[in-house]
Design a protein around this motif. Structure first.
Motif, PDB file in Angstrom:
ATOM      1  N   VAL A 135      -3.392  -5.919 -77.056  1.00  0.00           N
ATOM      2  CA  VAL A 135      -3.242  -6.273 -75.631  1.00  0.00           C
ATOM      3  C   VAL A 135      -4.590  -6.201 -74.933  1.00  0.00           C
ATOM      4  N   ALA A 136      -5.351  -5.148 -75.206  1.00  0.00           N
ATOM      5  CA  ALA A 136      -6.652  -4.947 -74.559  1.00  0.00           C
ATOM      6  C   ALA A 136      -7.637  -6.046 -74.936  1.00  0.00           C
ATOM      7  N   GLU A 137      -7.477  -6.617 -76.129  1.00  0.00           N
ATOM      8  CA  GLU A 137      -8.361  -7.692 -76.577  1.00  0.00           C
ATOM      9  C   GLU A 137      -7.979  -9.051 -75.990  1.00  0.00           C
ATOM     10  N   HIS A 138      -6.982  -9.043 -75.090  1.00  0.00           N
ATOM     11  CA  HIS A 138      -6.501 -10.277 -74.462  1.00  0.00           C
ATOM     12  C   HIS A 138      -5.947 -11.256 -75.506  1.00  0.00           C
ATOM     13  N   ARG A 139      -5.314 -10.688 -76.553  1.00  0.00           N
ATOM     14  CA  ARG A 139      -4.706 -11.539 -77.571  1.00  0.00           C
ATOM     15  C   ARG A 139      -3.446 -12.215 -77.032  1.00  0.00           C
ATOM     16  N   PHE A 140      -2.856 -11.603 -76.005  1.00  0.00           N
ATOM     17  CA  PHE A 140      -1.613 -12.124 -75.454  1.00  0.00           C
ATOM     18  C   PHE A 140      -1.857 -12.673 -74.054  1.00  0.00           C
ATOM     19  N   GLY A 141      -0.912 -13.451 -73.581  1.00  0.00           N
ATOM     20  CA  GLY A 141      -0.973 -13.941 -72.216  1.00  0.00           C
ATOM     21  C   GLY A 141      -0.248 -12.956 -71.308  1.00  0.00           C
ATOM     22  N   GLN A 142       0.796 -13.423 -70.662  1.00  0.00           N
ATOM     23  CA  GLN A 142       1.576 -12.577 -69.762  1.00  0.00           C
ATOM     24  C   GLN A 142       2.515 -11.679 -70.576  1.00  0.00           C
ATOM     25  N   VAL A 143       2.572 -10.395 -70.210  1.00  0.00           N
ATOM     26  CA  VAL A 143       3.366  -9.417 -70.950  1.00  0.00           C
ATOM     27  C   VAL A 143       4.390  -8.787 -70.005  1.00  0.00           C
ATOM     28  N   PHE A 144       5.640  -8.690 -70.493  1.00  0.00           N
ATOM     29  CA  PHE A 144       6.711  -8.018 -69.765  1.00  0.00           C
ATOM     30  C   PHE A 144       7.218  -6.867 -70.625  1.00  0.00           C
ATOM     31  N   ILE A 145       7.378  -5.690 -70.012  1.00  0.00           N
ATOM     32  CA  ILE A 145       7.722  -4.477 -70.754  1.00  0.00           C
ATOM     33  C   ILE A 145       8.856  -3.755 -70.045  1.00  0.00           C
ATOM     34  N   SER A 146       9.787  -3.223 -70.824  1.00  0.00           N
ATOM     35  CA  SER A 146      10.779  -2.307 -70.255  1.00  0.00           C
ATOM     36  C   SER A 146      10.562  -0.928 -70.854  1.00  0.00           C
ATOM     37  N   ASP A 147      10.705   0.112 -70.031  1.00  0.00           N
ATOM     38  CA  ASP A 147      10.527   1.485 -70.520  1.00  0.00           C
ATOM     39  C   ASP A 147      11.245   2.441 -69.581  1.00  0.00           C
ATOM     40  N   THR A 148      11.496   3.636 -70.088  1.00  0.00           N
ATOM     41  CA  THR A 148      12.208   4.640 -69.282  1.00  0.00           C
ATOM     42  C   THR A 148      11.275   5.637 -68.611  1.00  0.00           C
ATOM     43  N   ASP A 149       9.988   5.630 -68.973  1.00  0.00           N
ATOM     44  CA  ASP A 149       9.074   6.700 -68.551  1.00  0.00           C
ATOM     45  C   ASP A 149       7.815   6.118 -67.913  1.00  0.00           C
ATOM     46  N   VAL A 150       7.688   6.242 -66.606  1.00  0.00           N
ATOM     47  CA  VAL A 150       6.534   5.684 -65.905  1.00  0.00           C
ATOM     48  C   VAL A 150       5.245   6.413 -66.272  1.00  0.00           C
ATOM     49  N   ASP A 151       5.335   7.716 -66.557  1.00  0.00           N
ATOM     50  CA  ASP A 151       4.137   8.464 -66.957  1.00  0.00           C
ATOM     51  C   ASP A 151       3.615   7.962 -68.302  1.00  0.00           C
ATOM     52  N   ARG A 152       4.523   7.638 -69.212  1.00  0.00           N
ATOM     53  CA  ARG A 152       4.111   7.106 -70.508  1.00  0.00           C
ATOM     54  C   ARG A 152       3.408   5.758 -70.323  1.00  0.00           C
ATOM     55  N   ILE A 153       3.916   4.941 -69.426  1.00  0.00           N
ATOM     56  CA  ILE A 153       3.285   3.643 -69.153  1.00  0.00           C
ATOM     57  C   ILE A 153       1.864   3.842 -68.648  1.00  0.00           C
ATOM     58  N   ASP A 154       1.677   4.815 -67.746  1.00  0.00           N
ATOM     59  CA  ASP A 154       0.330   5.094 -67.229  1.00  0.00           C
ATOM     60  C   ASP A 154      -0.622   5.463 -68.364  1.00  0.00           C
ATOM     61  N   LYS A 155      -0.145   6.272 -69.312  1.00  0.00           N
ATOM     62  CA  LYS A 155      -0.989   6.696 -70.432  1.00  0.00           C
ATOM     63  C   LYS A 155      -1.270   5.532 -71.388  1.00  0.00           C
ATOM     64  N   VAL A 156      -0.245   4.720 -71.646  1.00  0.00           N
ATOM     65  CA  VAL A 156      -0.393   3.595 -72.581  1.00  0.00           C
ATOM     66  C   VAL A 156      -1.454   2.620 -72.106  1.00  0.00           C
ATOM     67  N   PHE A 157      -1.486   2.371 -70.788  1.00  0.00           N
ATOM     68  CA  PHE A 157      -2.409   1.365 -70.260  1.00  0.00           C
ATOM     69  C   PHE A 157      -3.684   1.959 -69.662  1.00  0.00           C
ATOM     70  N   GLU A 158      -3.860   3.238 -69.856  1.00  0.00           N
ATOM     71  CA  GLU A 158      -5.087   3.880 -69.375  1.00  0.00           C
ATOM     72  C   GLU A 158      -6.300   3.274 -70.100  1.00  0.00           C
ATOM     73  N   GLY A 159      -7.264   2.801 -69.355  1.00  0.00           N
ATOM     74  CA  GLY A 159      -8.475   2.234 -69.942  1.00  0.00           C
ATOM     75  C   GLY A 159      -8.372   0.769 -70.311  1.00  0.00           C
ATOM     76  N   ILE A 160      -7.212   0.156 -70.078  1.00  0.00           N
ATOM     77  CA  ILE A 160      -7.056  -1.276 -70.357  1.00  0.00           C
ATOM     78  C   ILE A 160      -7.302  -2.063 -69.071  1.00  0.00           C
ATOM     79  N   ASP A 161      -8.268  -2.958 -69.116  1.00  0.00           N
ATOM     80  CA  ASP A 161      -8.717  -3.673 -67.923  1.00  0.00           C
ATOM     81  C   ASP A 161      -7.833  -4.887 -67.638  1.00  0.00           C
ATOM     82  N   LEU A 162      -6.571  -4.611 -67.302  1.00  0.00           N
ATOM     83  CA  LEU A 162      -5.629  -5.666 -66.956  1.00  0.00           C
ATOM     84  C   LEU A 162      -4.779  -5.195 -65.777  1.00  0.00           C
TER      85      LEU A 162
END
Length: 367
Positions: free
Chosen positions: A325-352
């Protein structure tokens, strides 16, 4: 290409909803059962005119209602395009592009491609051959209109041949000449489908192996074997050889509708011999190869829909997926998850740009 906005009315557990999306990453956060996956399914509907969860359209209508409507505005080559899909009880499904109804819904397939990675993908491993045929058919159909039309014609001919066989069975007769009329059409169409499936897998399997080894961070010997009766026997000869069996059982026993994909690890079925982690890597590899191939052949990046996968994957696989994802291999991404804190950690440092929506009991709010 990206989906700019979505409007839904009476879709599953939603009375109505209006959402504006980021062209990068959009996350639906909420408890299990809140309706996160239903939003991903609505987006998928706009791509394929069907659900990835349920093949029966009317079962996507909200309880005690008679219809649902989905409207999406896409931006493609700097042009805005409106797509609407509506299902009403007792009526034919309608799909419109800029308010003009398609003559054939199949004409829409491939226009706004998407790829979904979901816990339901395990069905590709554990269920029967039909699930795996649908998987390969859905990929080829997005990039090859001839394939889609040929497969649809084949299925109609097969349905008519089976109806005739059933009639013969009930009447305790068998008329070879009547069956041969359908045999000629079945063989002609089936050979085209068989060849296109063969050609597709030649390019698909190396891509799949590349992504599997990246996600698994391992060099397993994995492969996909195309199992078809046509590997061993000519179409006409196969139909002739099984004609007696057809007459007894009342349906067609030879053809590409019996094809299967065998998923292998170290030349053994992964269903029996693969660990849970290997199976997860196998499934993600399949879907990422699907994304890459569709992207190359259509010269546009599909939407990537990730349904509740962070809860099902170990941290290593999540990290490697996010590297892509960070390498911009994908276009638009839609994600479902139960944990907003986990989402913050997953995308930490990703410039999107990450757009977060909170979902609760069929209602959506932007964070």
């Amino acid at each position: 290409m990206h989906l700019e906005s979505l409007n839904l009315i009476n879709f599953k557990n939603y009375t109505e909803g209006n959402l504006a999306f980021s062209s990068d990453i959009n996350v639906f956060v909420g408890d299990n059962g809140a309706g996160k996956t239903n939003l991903l399914d609505a987006i998928y509907y706009l791509s394929f005119c069907r659900s990835f969860l349920n093949p029966i359209d009317k079962q996507s209508i909200r309880l005690n209602e008679k219809f649902f409507i989905l409207n999406g505005t896409f931006v493609k080559l700097d042009k805005k395009i409106n797509i609407s899909c509506s299902v009403q009880e007792g009526q034919k499904k309608k799909v419109k592009r800029n308010k003009k109804e398609y003559d054939k819904i199949s004409d829409h397939i491939g226009s706004f491609p998407s790829v979904v990675i979901s816990p339901y993908d395990t069905n590709l491993i554990i269920e029967g051959s039909e699930t795996r045929r649908k998987f390969i058919d859905s990929i080829i159909a997005q990039v090859d209109r001839v394939y889609l039309e040929t497969l649809m014609r084949y299925n109609k001919v097969l349905q008519q041949r089976n109806a005739l066989l059933k009639q013969f069975q009930e009447m305790r007769i068998f008329e070879q000449e009547s069956i041969e009329v359908w045999d000629l059409q079945l063989a002609e169409l089936g050979k085209i489908v068989y060849k296109k499936r063969q050609d597709f897998l030649v390019g698909f399997i190396p891509l799949f192996q590349k992504f599997f080894n990246f996600i698994a961070a391992d060099k397993e010997v994995i492969n996909i074997a195309y199992k078809s009766q046509l590997n061993e026997q000519d179409y006409e000869a196969g139909l002739k050889a099984t004609s007696r069996k057809d007459s007894i059982l009342g349906y067609t026993n030879f053809g590409i509708h019996k094809d299967d994909l065998e998923f292998l690890i170290h030349n053994q079925p992964i269903k029996k011999f693969g660990s849970q982690g290997q199976q997860k890597s196998f499934l993600i590899g399949l879907k990422l190869a699907q994304f890459e191939m569709v992207s190359e052949l259509l010269d546009t990046k599909p939407m990537l829909l990730l349904d509740d996968i962070f809860d099902k994957l170990d941290i290593g696989r999540v990290k490697r997926l996010m590297e892509l994802v960070a390498e911009h291999r994908f276009g638009q991404v839609f994600i479902s998850d139960t944990d907003v804190d986990r989402i913050d950690k997953v995308f930490e440092g990703i410039d999107l740009e990450v757009n977060i929506f909170h979902v609760k009991e069929g209602k959506v709010e932007n964070a």
